[in-house]
Structure formats: C-alpha cells, structure tokens
Design an enzyme around this catalytic site. Structure first.
Site, mmCIF file in Angstrom:
data_model
loop_
_atom_site.group_PDB
_atom_site.id
_atom_site.type_symbol
_atom_site.label_atom_id
_atom_site.label_comp_id
_atom_site.label_asym_id
_atom_site.label_seq_id
_atom_site.Cartn_x
_atom_site.Cartn_y
_atom_site.Cartn_z
ATOM 1 N N SER A 110 0.825 -1.217 0.000
ATOM 2 C CA SER A 110 0.000 0.000 0.000
ATOM 3 C C SER A 110 0.853 1.259 0.000
ATOM 4 O O SER A 110 0.334 2.360 -0.133
ATOM 5 C CB SER A 110 -0.880 0.007 1.248
ATOM 6 O OG SER A 110 -0.048 0.083 2.393
ATOM 7 N N GLY A 111 2.175 1.080 0.202
ATOM 8 C CA GLY A 111 3.024 2.251 0.363
ATOM 9 C C GLY A 111 3.122 2.666 1.821
ATOM 10 O O GLY A 111 3.620 3.734 2.151
ATOM 11 N N GLY A 112 2.647 1.797 2.714
ATOM 12 C CA GLY A 112 2.725 2.073 4.153
ATOM 13 C C GLY A 112 3.748 1.174 4.824
ATOM 14 O O GLY A 112 4.288 0.250 4.209
ATOM 15 N N ASP A 133 3.393 -1.027 7.327
ATOM 16 C CA ASP A 133 2.973 -2.383 7.696
ATOM 17 C C ASP A 133 3.144 -3.371 6.545
ATOM 18 O O ASP A 133 3.650 -4.476 6.735
ATOM 19 C CB ASP A 133 1.521 -2.377 8.181
ATOM 20 C CG ASP A 133 1.327 -1.465 9.389
ATOM 21 O OD1 ASP A 133 2.218 -1.456 10.255
ATOM 22 O OD2 ASP A 133 0.316 -0.755 9.453
ATOM 23 N N SER A 134 2.730 -2.967 5.340
ATOM 24 C CA SER A 134 2.894 -3.877 4.198
ATOM 25 C C SER A 134 4.367 -3.994 3.805
ATOM 26 O O SER A 134 4.819 -5.056 3.378
ATOM 27 C CB SER A 134 2.030 -3.437 3.012
ATOM 28 O OG SER A 134 2.320 -2.124 2.617
ATOM 29 N N MET A 149 -2.491 -1.812 -5.640
ATOM 30 C CA MET A 149 -3.770 -1.627 -6.329
ATOM 31 C C MET A 149 -4.273 -0.205 -6.167
ATOM 32 O O MET A 149 -4.114 0.429 -5.130
ATOM 33 C CB MET A 149 -4.803 -2.615 -5.825
ATOM 34 C CG MET A 149 -5.119 -2.490 -4.383
ATOM 35 S SD MET A 149 -6.496 -3.577 -3.981
ATOM 36 C CE MET A 149 -6.607 -3.234 -2.252
ATOM 37 N N CYS A 160 -14.712 -2.897 1.543
ATOM 38 C CA CYS A 160 -13.524 -2.920 0.676
ATOM 39 C C CYS A 160 -12.693 -4.171 0.944
ATOM 40 O O CYS A 160 -12.210 -4.824 0.014
ATOM 41 C CB CYS A 160 -12.687 -1.669 0.903
ATOM 42 S SG CYS A 160 -11.142 -1.682 -0.027
ATOM 43 N N CYS A 171 -10.426 5.769 2.739
ATOM 44 C CA CYS A 171 -9.370 5.883 1.733
ATOM 45 C C CYS A 171 -9.710 6.850 0.607
ATOM 46 O O CYS A 171 -8.875 7.643 0.193
ATOM 47 C CB CYS A 171 -9.013 4.513 1.175
ATOM 48 S SG CYS A 171 -10.438 3.581 0.581
#
Length: 389
Positions: free
Chosen positions: A37-39, A41-42, A61, A126, A223
């Site tokens: 996600s660009g965060g 955590d991921s 995505m 989502c 989001c």
C-alpha cells in the site's frame, strides 16, 4: 541472492522465530503476493515473508480515480513509496487498477447507505469485496500466488481449509473489526505477518532496514476521501436537504444542513449551544427522523435517549461460514476501538440476530457493524439495523 539477504534487522531476529533450513526450503516453493500500500505495515510484511523463505512479489492496487483531487489523494506518492520499498528488498512490484470494481461494489453501496440515513463503514466492504476478493483472485489466477499477504494487524490459526481469524497481538492496533466479514476460505488464503507483533516492533524493523516508509504516518479515515472535509466530499455526490433540529420534546432549537452529515451520539458540529432556558450540558444526536427530515437531540452524555439495551443486526457473515443456530454468549464491538461488550446473541433467522447487552450502551449506530468475539477469536458480524431501547 536477494537484496534482503544483505539487509538485516536485529529487532526482526529478536521477535521472529528462526526457521530451519528444511522449513525455509519448504517455504521456498510457495509464492506469496503482498498487497503493497506504500505504508510501513505492508513494507515490513514483505520483508518478514522474505526472511521466512517465501517467493515474494508485491501488488499495488489503485481503487479510486482522482480527477482534480490530487491534493487529497496520495495514490501517486504511495505507489512511489511501494516501488522504493520493493526495489530495496529486491522484489517485483505489479500494479492493478480496481477503480471500477471499487465504485460498483463499495462506493455505490456507501452512497446508498448514506441516502438511507445510515452511517456505513466502507473499509469493511472494501476488505470483503476488493482486497480479499478481486485482489485475491487476480493474485491467484494472473500472478500464480499460493497466498496473498497484507499488513493488517490480525492473526490466523488452523489449517488453510479451516482457518480461524484472531485479534492482532497489538491490542491497540487490532484490525479484526475491519476483517470480520471474511470467510474462512479467504482467511485460509491469506497471511498476516505483522499481526504477531506490536506496531513499535514493525517501525523498529523498518528503521533498521532503512525503508522509506519507516516514519510514514498511518493512514486514517476513509481511503477515497483522504484528508479533505467529509462534508464537502459527500456534497459532491448527494444533494443535501437542510431541516430542523428538535429536542426529544419536539422543540425546534436549530437547523441542520443535511441528516447525512450527522451520526448518532455526535456532539460536535451541531451549531447549537447556549440556548435560552436550557442548562449548559452538551447536546447529542439521539435520532435521525428521515420521514420528517428532523435531527433529534438531547442533553447530557448519560441521557437515556442515547442508550440502548441491545441491537438487531442483519446481513450476517460468519468466518466459519456456518449460520448461528442457537443462542451465543460472547462479546461484541459496535464500533472500532471500542472495549468489548458482554452480550447474548439470539438468532432470529439465518440473516438476523438480536443482541442483548449485559449493560446499556450509548450511540449504537445503524449502518455500522456489530462484530462478535469469543476470547481472541473474531467470529464474524453483521450490519446494525436498529437499536433495542
């Protein structure tokens, strides 16, 4: 040799078990697609899986087409961050656009719920329709994934064919509330690497690896709205209908801009206060009268008009995929980050339950999700239809 073989993290070694060469070799046959996600955590999830020997690739995505909203939408920056992390870890990043699916399966529903006077939670939908359905199918069918992985703070237990969903170890960050609508099949095809540790550990690992996302703040809010004012966003899609604000006794004490801008239990932003002949206690929204377009308010946090002894929930989903057949004693959350409420859940039919709280609760909000727990396990949940007074 991947880049990550060179990258090291003391914190990782301290908190994650060291795998045997045999386990690493087994994992080496398994392909995992991580939702990047660009965060932070991921990002750390991808590193953990690499350290555990899996074949790891990332998938970014895009769910929302910004038109002139570049100030609000962080998609371009998030993609750049996801790419930088993948480059550093030496893994491939795929990209996919699910904006159409998102609009059809999440956003349209979000708007229709607001129109009906309810307060929906689009993140739950989502997760159910996009991240663990469209994304999962694309990863499996087009990218050959055995599993997907996300940076959610939840855990799973049991074999793939009979997976259970558990709260994340970090109680403060637990996201099982948002994932409660997943089936055991979806949970069984997913890995949650950061669910086993606390957020501080994740940040420390990212710092030690020198990841660009290490200090990036957590995304909050919905989001597709980003940092913009919720009211302005909603007004673009739904025409507002101003009306009266009345007390529970029927006295008109102000005007509202539109019922959709208000939620039960709300105190701020009502534009009423210091009313002649009334005490100084704060006003709270206790009802949205759709038929007459009236916002009903009452004074005081402990006002009985704010309280309910239970709720009726519909559109039930159970992780086990088995409908509830008998009365269940468990706990429930009626909103994220709430302390668990002891309750009794009585099945009315396969799609409806009555929930009776042990103690009265305030601000039980139609449209939000009621999520059920047995200890650490998240059992599933449903959409709150009405309160039981």
């Amino acid at each position: 040799m991947t880049h990550s073989a060179i990258l090291g993290s003391k914190t990782y070694n301290q908190y994650f078990p060291k795998l045997t060469p045999g386990q690493l070799a087994e994992n080496g046959k398994i392909k995992v697609i991580v939702g990047m996600s660009g965060g932070v955590d991921s990002s750390v999830s991808a590193f953990i899986l690499q350290q555990q020997g899996y074949q790891v690739e990332g998938l970014f995505m895009k769910n929302w087409e910004e038109d002139d909203d570049t100030d609000y939408c962080t998609a371009a920056a998030d993609l750049a961050d996801a790419q930088a992390v993948c480059d550093k870890l030496g893994i491939r990043l795929h990209k996919i656009n699910f904006a159409t699916e998102y609009w059809d399966n999440v956003f349209e529903h979000f708007l229709s719920e607001y129109k009906a006077g309810r307060t929906p939670n689009p993140d739950i939908l989502c997760n159910k329709e996009i991240k663990f359905k469209a994304f999962l199918e694309y990863a499996a069918e087009d990218l050959g994934a055995d599993y997907i992985a996300t940076g959610h703070y939840v855990r799973r237990s049991g074999p793939d064919h009979d997976a259970h969903l558990l709260r994340g170890l970090d109680n403060n960050k637990d996201q099982s509330y948002f994932l409660h609508a997943l089936s055991k099949k979806q949970v069984g095809q997913s890995l949650f690497p950061v669910g086993e540790v606390e957020k501080t550990v994740v940040r420390a690992v990212a710092e030690e690896l020198g990841l660009i996302t290490a200090k990036k703040k957590d995304s909050t809010g919905i989001c597709f709205i980003g940092e913009r004012k919720f009211k302005d966003f909603l007004a673009r899609f739904l025409p507002a209908q101003p009306g009266d604000i009345k007390t529970t006794e029927g006295e008109v004490i102000g005007r509202h801009q539109g019922l959709m801008y208000h939620t039960l239990g709300q105190r701020k932003g009502l534009g009423i206060g210091g009313i002649k002949g009334k005490d100084e206690n704060a006003w709270y929204v206790v009802e949205k009268d759709l038929k007459n377009n009236v916002l009903v308010v009452a004074q005081g946090h402990d006002n009985s008009a704010l309280q309910s002894s239970g709720l009726i929930a519909k559109q039930l989903t159970w992780v086990s995929e088995q409908p509830l057949r008998k009365t269940l004693h468990c706990t429930v959350k009626t909103r994220y980050r709430q302390t668990d409420i002891a309750c009794e859940v009585v099945p009315v039919n396969d799609d409806t339950v009555e929930v009776h709280f042990d103690e009265p609760q305030i601000a039980v909000t139609p449209g939000q999700s009621a999520v059920f727990y047995q200890g650490e396990e998240c059992l599933g949940g449903g959409i709150i239809e009405t309160q039981i007074k």
